[in-house]
Design a protein around this motif. Structure first.
Motif, PDB file in Angstrom:
ATOM      1  N   LEU A 150      49.081  59.063  36.658  1.00 19.64           N
ATOM      2  CA  LEU A 150      47.929  58.928  37.545  1.00 19.64           C
ATOM      3  C   LEU A 150      47.504  60.304  38.037  1.00 19.64           C
ATOM      4  O   LEU A 150      48.342  61.127  38.391  1.00 19.64           O
ATOM      5  CB  LEU A 150      48.283  58.031  38.729  1.00 19.64           C
ATOM      6  CG  LEU A 150      48.675  56.618  38.309  1.00 19.64           C
ATOM      7  CD1 LEU A 150      48.944  55.756  39.532  1.00 19.64           C
ATOM      8  CD2 LEU A 150      47.570  55.991  37.470  1.00 19.64           C
ATOM      9  N   LEU A 176      49.134  54.554  33.152  1.00 22.88           N
ATOM     10  CA  LEU A 176      49.866  54.244  34.396  1.00 22.88           C
ATOM     11  C   LEU A 176      51.066  55.162  34.604  1.00 22.88           C
ATOM     12  O   LEU A 176      51.661  55.176  35.676  1.00 22.88           O
ATOM     13  CB  LEU A 176      50.318  52.787  34.393  1.00 22.88           C
ATOM     14  CG  LEU A 176      49.183  51.753  34.343  1.00 22.88           C
ATOM     15  CD1 LEU A 176      49.746  50.337  34.327  1.00 22.88           C
ATOM     16  CD2 LEU A 176      48.238  51.921  35.528  1.00 22.88           C
ATOM     17  N   GLY A 180      39.390  49.945  32.019  1.00 22.93           N
ATOM     18  CA  GLY A 180      40.548  49.955  32.904  1.00 22.93           C
ATOM     19  C   GLY A 180      41.826  50.421  32.241  1.00 22.93           C
ATOM     20  O   GLY A 180      42.918  50.219  32.773  1.00 22.93           O
ATOM     21  N   ASN A 181      41.697  51.082  31.083  1.00 18.50           N
ATOM     22  CA  ASN A 181      42.910  51.476  30.368  1.00 18.50           C
ATOM     23  C   ASN A 181      43.439  52.823  30.860  1.00 18.50           C
ATOM     24  O   ASN A 181      43.539  53.790  30.117  1.00 18.50           O
ATOM     25  CB  ASN A 181      42.649  51.490  28.864  1.00 18.50           C
ATOM     26  CG  ASN A 181      42.334  50.098  28.355  1.00 18.50           C
ATOM     27  OD1 ASN A 181      42.910  49.111  28.822  1.00 18.50           O
ATOM     28  ND2 ASN A 181      41.414  49.992  27.413  1.00 18.50           N
ATOM     29  N   TRP A 199      40.576  51.959  43.339  1.00 19.98           N
ATOM     30  CA  TRP A 199      41.894  51.300  43.327  1.00 19.98           C
ATOM     31  C   TRP A 199      42.238  50.768  44.705  1.00 19.98           C
ATOM     32  O   TRP A 199      42.726  49.657  44.860  1.00 19.98           O
ATOM     33  CB  TRP A 199      42.977  52.280  42.851  1.00 19.98           C
ATOM     34  CG  TRP A 199      42.948  52.598  41.399  1.00 19.98           C
ATOM     35  CD1 TRP A 199      41.852  52.885  40.643  1.00 19.98           C
ATOM     36  CD2 TRP A 199      44.075  52.678  40.510  1.00 19.98           C
ATOM     37  NE1 TRP A 199      42.231  53.154  39.349  1.00 19.98           N
ATOM     38  CE2 TRP A 199      43.583  53.040  39.248  1.00 19.98           C
ATOM     39  CE3 TRP A 199      45.452  52.503  40.686  1.00 19.98           C
ATOM     40  CZ2 TRP A 199      44.416  53.209  38.136  1.00 19.98           C
ATOM     41  CZ3 TRP A 199      46.287  52.671  39.587  1.00 19.98           C
ATOM     42  CH2 TRP A 199      45.769  53.017  38.327  1.00 19.98           C
ATOM     43  N   GLU A 200      41.993  51.614  45.729  1.00 20.45           N
ATOM     44  CA  GLU A 200      42.384  51.224  47.090  1.00 20.45           C
ATOM     45  C   GLU A 200      41.525  50.108  47.656  1.00 20.45           C
ATOM     46  O   GLU A 200      42.035  49.175  48.251  1.00 20.45           O
ATOM     47  CB  GLU A 200      42.293  52.437  48.035  1.00 20.45           C
ATOM     48  CG  GLU A 200      43.463  53.381  47.893  1.00 20.45           C
ATOM     49  CD  GLU A 200      43.394  54.573  48.838  1.00 20.45           C
ATOM     50  OE1 GLU A 200      44.368  55.333  48.878  1.00 20.45           O
ATOM     51  OE2 GLU A 200      42.352  54.752  49.522  1.00 20.45           O
ATOM     52  N   PHE A 211      37.307  44.452  32.906  1.00 18.24           N
ATOM     53  CA  PHE A 211      37.789  43.095  32.639  1.00 18.24           C
ATOM     54  C   PHE A 211      37.347  42.583  31.268  1.00 18.24           C
ATOM     55  O   PHE A 211      37.582  41.435  30.925  1.00 18.24           O
ATOM     56  CB  PHE A 211      37.319  42.141  33.741  1.00 18.24           C
ATOM     57  CG  PHE A 211      37.862  42.475  35.112  1.00 18.24           C
ATOM     58  CD1 PHE A 211      39.200  42.826  35.279  1.00 18.24           C
ATOM     59  CD2 PHE A 211      37.051  42.434  36.228  1.00 18.24           C
ATOM     60  CE1 PHE A 211      39.715  43.136  36.543  1.00 18.24           C
ATOM     61  CE2 PHE A 211      37.547  42.735  37.499  1.00 18.24           C
ATOM     62  CZ  PHE A 211      38.887  43.088  37.653  1.00 18.24           C
ATOM     63  N   GLY A 224      40.051  45.726  27.544  1.00 16.85           N
ATOM     64  CA  GLY A 224      40.015  46.587  28.718  1.00 16.85           C
ATOM     65  C   GLY A 224      38.869  47.563  28.792  1.00 16.85           C
ATOM     66  O   GLY A 224      38.883  48.463  29.640  1.00 16.85           O
ATOM     67  N   THR A 283      38.997  48.132  46.048  1.00 13.56           N
ATOM     68  CA  THR A 283      38.628  46.949  45.271  1.00 13.56           C
ATOM     69  C   THR A 283      39.807  46.307  44.566  1.00 13.56           C
ATOM     70  O   THR A 283      39.698  45.197  44.085  1.00 13.56           O
ATOM     71  CB  THR A 283      37.585  47.297  44.191  1.00 13.56           C
ATOM     72  OG1 THR A 283      38.205  48.152  43.215  1.00 13.56           O
ATOM     73  CG2 THR A 283      36.380  48.008  44.789  1.00 13.56           C
ATOM     74  N   LYS A 284      40.925  47.019  44.489  1.00 16.83           N
ATOM     75  CA  LYS A 284      42.117  46.520  43.781  1.00 16.83           C
ATOM     76  C   LYS A 284      41.863  46.323  42.284  1.00 16.83           C
ATOM     77  O   LYS A 284      42.450  45.469  41.644  1.00 16.83           O
ATOM     78  CB  LYS A 284      42.648  45.217  44.406  1.00 16.83           C
ATOM     79  CG  LYS A 284      42.801  45.240  45.913  1.00 16.83           C
ATOM     80  CD  LYS A 284      43.671  46.368  46.417  1.00 16.83           C
ATOM     81  CE  LYS A 284      43.719  46.388  47.944  1.00 16.83           C
ATOM     82  NZ  LYS A 284      44.356  47.627  48.434  1.00 16.83           N
ATOM     83  N   TRP A 285      40.948  47.140  41.743  1.00 18.78           N
ATOM     84  CA  TRP A 285      40.733  47.146  40.306  1.00 18.78           C
ATOM     85  C   TRP A 285      41.374  48.388  39.706  1.00 18.78           C
ATOM     86  O   TRP A 285      41.215  49.492  40.230  1.00 18.78           O
ATOM     87  CB  TRP A 285      39.242  47.207  39.950  1.00 18.78           C
ATOM     88  CG  TRP A 285      38.422  46.097  40.496  1.00 18.78           C
ATOM     89  CD1 TRP A 285      38.784  44.785  40.646  1.00 18.78           C
ATOM     90  CD2 TRP A 285      37.064  46.202  40.978  1.00 18.78           C
ATOM     91  NE1 TRP A 285      37.748  44.076  41.191  1.00 18.78           N
ATOM     92  CE2 TRP A 285      36.678  44.913  41.400  1.00 18.78           C
ATOM     93  CE3 TRP A 285      36.149  47.246  41.079  1.00 18.78           C
ATOM     94  CZ2 TRP A 285      35.416  44.652  41.921  1.00 18.78           C
ATOM     95  CZ3 TRP A 285      34.890  46.979  41.597  1.00 18.78           C
ATOM     96  CH2 TRP A 285      34.531  45.695  42.006  1.00 18.78           C
ATOM     97  N   VAL A 286      42.071  48.213  38.600  1.00 20.78           N
ATOM     98  CA  VAL A 286      42.561  49.355  37.837  1.00 20.78           C
ATOM     99  C   VAL A 286      41.405  49.846  36.964  1.00 20.78           C
ATOM    100  O   VAL A 286      40.957  49.134  36.064  1.00 20.78           O
ATOM    101  CB  VAL A 286      43.765  48.956  36.953  1.00 20.78           C
ATOM    102  CG1 VAL A 286      44.159  50.109  36.046  1.00 20.78           C
ATOM    103  CG2 VAL A 286      44.943  48.516  37.822  1.00 20.78           C
ATOM    104  N   ARG A 330      40.411  56.759  42.866  1.00 24.37           N
ATOM    105  CA  ARG A 330      41.370  56.297  43.872  1.00 24.37           C
ATOM    106  C   ARG A 330      40.704  55.368  44.897  1.00 24.37           C
ATOM    107  O   ARG A 330      41.287  54.374  45.317  1.00 24.37           O
ATOM    108  CB  ARG A 330      42.015  57.496  44.566  1.00 24.37           C
ATOM    109  CG  ARG A 330      42.998  57.050  45.593  1.00 24.37           C
ATOM    110  CD  ARG A 330      44.095  58.028  45.873  1.00 24.37           C
ATOM    111  NE  ARG A 330      44.941  57.415  46.878  1.00 24.37           N
ATOM    112  CZ  ARG A 330      46.197  57.748  47.115  1.00 24.37           C
ATOM    113  NH1 ARG A 330      46.757  58.694  46.404  1.00 24.37           N
ATOM    114  NH2 ARG A 330      46.888  57.133  48.019  1.00 24.37           N
TER     115      ARG A 330
END
Lengths: 323, 323
Positions: free
Chosen positions: B314, B311, B307-308, B268-269, B46, B50, B271-274, B265
């Motif tokens: 993956l 996309l 977080g870069n 991502w699943e 954050f 990024g 915490t919903k953070w990229v 993964r």
């Protein structure tokens, strides 16, 4: 007709607060710059079970009298309500039965099982979902918790609106996605009771635009075969949610699939939040030239409804067949 | 040999605070439960641009004397340091030249351009990157800002450690990924000056394990052809960062590619953070049976570095060729 009021939302907030997250309200400097709007995101992707659905499920499960839930609770859902109800039932030590279509995303089924629910398979049609759920209900005596056409669920979702006003008292407008209308109905009750001047908008995929057509025509319209990647928004308004929305929602902004995917990807790239397609619909609406021009320089809250994206099928990587 | 100290980190914090985000320290109830460890995540995904790299770049750009940067700044980077330096230079109104290999991820090149930098292409080899950067330096008089072998950059990255101790004074151990060692060196200086008892660990991909081999042998080792999806960790320790790490880091935990992808993964699943692959390496280390058993019931901070993520590629969807 309207059997859910602000007082129910206030009671829901008192009931569920020890069990739900007060989700953050966040902004992105670069999205603000790009839109020319002061945009605040209500981040329900960080809610327990990954979506706002946990609020409504939690309220229903905690509020129902002992006699009603002796046989547990049951619902049919391929998505977020399934996980939400499973986890809420776990809190109260109730059995939960979730009727899930056989084509559900494996990760969602696994999550529902992980929360201790009994998953009952059904064919992927609304008719079969309802038939199997009714069977389970009959066999077990479980109480059916509808994903949105249920006053306790609507009241629970409304707590999103109470938090939002606490966090952003000066908000000019709120945009939220609409599917069955449970969240939006709750927002209407919560926000307009406290701040009647806040303008409320729905955002809806063009391929599932029953709310837009219903509100414009003044009569509830059906979309028989919703086609959208926003799987959380394929449901139809009920008489109850339609009645609430008619009184409070100024307009329904309709967005194309490409706009949903674009907004979803923009959020992933700029904010580093995993949001699911349905959650990106309200931002997609605000990004439309005509909409953002209206709100230029003003303060708009956008509700991000959930983060349970299918990580094996990102919409910009995989071409999905229309459902 | 060690020409950067705690005082430099403290000065960096004073210099850059108006320009950087104080990133949140967050936890995930389900990851805690799974590991049996109290895990806190320092969320540099954050950070502006990024990744944590913005802290070091910002410190360097703001601290360098006017005479040194009259011709702008230059670096070579395919990744986060490129964007970070570009944006930092923009803050001071300096020209930035970024030498990027022609096989860089398009989104990273676009972001660097969007921050106003001049992107100079080079062949995808360290030799060519250095050659082209030297040419740019000669032609323009720009100041070369190394991504990690630069005291001002190390001091800037160290501000992650100062924030972390403010946010979590009772931390028992900190695990951070190691590539060139800039972040970890800064953490060492910041944390051990304030709290010498905090135990510091590095996490490193097996395919780029120069730090592990260097610290174990006591002599700096090279990995000539690093092979890992953690593209931010392919760099090698410098004499400077090696010297700092030797004094402070207790062990380097080596992780396999599948562990990196699994940890990414999971984040991502749950915490919903990229987060990008490099950022998942420290959690991958903590998830190892032997490691998590040691830290059971204790408080461990894991640094999520950025977080870069690409996309469009993956790691659980696309099989990448080894580099």
């Amino acid at each position: 007709m309207i059997d859910v009021q602000f007082a129910d939302v206030a009671r829901a907030a008192e009931r569920i607060w020890p069990f739900v997250h007060r989700t953050p309200l966040e902004r992105s400097a670069s999205i603000d710059r790009e839109l020319g709007v002061h945009v605040w995101f209500k981040c329900e992707q960080f809610q327990k079970t990954g979506s706002f659905k946990f609020r409504g499920a939690c309220n229903a499960v905690l509020a129902l009298p002992e006699a009603a839930v002796r046989g547990g609770v049951v619902t049919h859902s391929s998505g977020n309500h399934a996980q939400a109800l499973a986890r809420a039932a776990q809190l109260r030590g109730l059995r939960a039965y979730v009727v899930m279509p056989t084509d559900s995303v494996p990760a969602k089924k696994e999550a529902t099982l992980a929360y201790g629910a009994h998953v009952v398979p059904c064919a992927p049609s609304l008719a079969d979902r309802e038939r199997v759920a009714a069977e389970v209900q009959k066999e077990t005596g479980a109480y059916f918790v509808h994903p949105y056409d249920e006053p306790l669920v609507i009241a629970g979702q409304g707590t999103v609106g109470l938090e939002l006003l606490d966090q952003l008292p000066d908000v000019d407008a709120v945009i939220a996605p609409v599917g069955g209308g449970g969240l939006l109905s709750g927002l209407c009750l919560a926000i307009h009771q406290r701040q009647p001047k806040v303008r409320l908008f729905a955002a809806e995929p063009a391929g599932a635009d029953d709310a837009a057509r219903s509100l414009r025509s003044g009569e509830r319209q059906q979309v028989t075969t919703p086609v959208t990647i926003a799987d959380g928004l394929r449901a139809q308004l009920s008489e109850r949610t339609f009645a609430i929305l008619r009184q409070h929602v100024e307009d329904v902004i309709v967005v194309e699939e490409s706009e949903i995917v674009g907004a979803m990807r923009l959020l992933w790239e700029r904010t580093k939040w995993v949001v699911e397609p349905s959650a990106a619909v309200a931002l997609a609406a605000l990004r439309q030239e005509g909409v953002r021009r209206v709100w230029g320089g003003r303060t708009v809250a956008v509700v991000l409804t959930g983060g349970n994206a299918d990580l094996d099928a990102l919409p910009w990587l995989v071409r999905r067949d229309p459902v």
